[in-house]
Write a protein that holds these residues in place. Structure first.
Motif, PDB file in Angstrom:
ATOM      1  N   ASP A   1       1.311   9.235  -5.971  1.00 18.63           N
ATOM      2  CA  ASP A   1       1.764  10.600  -5.691  1.00 18.63           C
ATOM      3  C   ASP A   1       2.666  11.111  -6.815  1.00 18.63           C
ATOM      4  O   ASP A   1       2.557  12.267  -7.244  1.00 18.63           O
ATOM      5  CB  ASP A   1       2.508  10.665  -4.355  1.00 18.63           C
TER       6      ASP A   1
ATOM      7  N   GLN B   1       0.835  -1.197   0.000  1.00 17.27           N
ATOM      8  CA  GLN B   1       0.000   0.000   0.000  1.00 17.27           C
ATOM      9  C   GLN B   1       0.877   1.258   0.000  1.00 17.27           C
ATOM     10  O   GLN B   1       0.599   2.220  -0.722  1.00 17.27           O
ATOM     11  CB  GLN B   1      -0.930   0.004   1.203  1.00 17.27           C
TER      12      GLN B   1
ATOM     13  N   LYS C   1       1.054   4.114  -2.950  1.00 20.99           N
ATOM     14  CA  LYS C   1       0.871   5.542  -2.671  1.00 20.99           C
ATOM     15  C   LYS C   1       1.998   6.365  -3.284  1.00 20.99           C
ATOM     16  O   LYS C   1       1.762   7.428  -3.860  1.00 20.99           O
ATOM     17  CB  LYS C   1       0.780   5.796  -1.166  1.00 20.99           C
ATOM     18  N   LYS C   2       3.236   5.880  -3.189  1.00 16.20           N
ATOM     19  CA  LYS C   2       4.366   6.585  -3.802  1.00 16.20           C
ATOM     20  C   LYS C   2       4.164   6.725  -5.304  1.00 16.20           C
ATOM     21  O   LYS C   2       4.410   7.785  -5.884  1.00 16.20           O
ATOM     22  CB  LYS C   2       5.684   5.859  -3.517  1.00 16.20           C
TER      23      LYS C   2
END
Length: 113
Positions: free
Chosen positions: A32, A24, A28-29
């Motif tokens: 982003d 997760q 997210k990285k």
């Protein structure tokens, strides 16, 4: 503006097993990073992750497992961005999370036909 293809390569054997939390955090990285490119209005297509299994068709209808069974790196996915120059596209690629795991990003201009 020109369009550029980012080709992501990674050696998945170096990553080991990851917990759901680690997966997760990794996702997210990626989101982003992609969102940052989109915020600059330079994202053409966020692309997709590619599964490691595949086939290679060679001349004379020779089919082999692939795509690159002789190397450790796997073609992991792609993204298409727009930039004025190859250097600008390279700057956009510098934040790619694949670099944190020893992978690499190939940056190629897409020629129009």
């Amino acid at each position: 503006m020109k369009e550029f293809l980012f080709v992501f390569r990674a050696d998945f054997s170096k990553m080991g097993e990851r917990s759901p939390e680690q997966m997760q955090a990794s996702m997210k990285k990626w989101m982003d990073w992609i969102s940052g490119i989109a915020a600059q209005n330079k994202l053409v297509d966020r692309g997709n992750r590619l599964e490691p299994a595949g086939k290679v068709l060679r001349p004379d209808n020779i089919v082999t497992d692939g795509p690159f069974t002789e190397i450790k790196e796997t073609l992991a996915g792609y993204t298409i961005v727009k930039a004025d120059t190859l250097e600008e596209a390279t700057e956009l690629a510098k934040g790619c999370p694949v670099l944190e795991t020893g992978g690499n990003v190939e940056i190629r201009e897409i020629g129009k036909m």
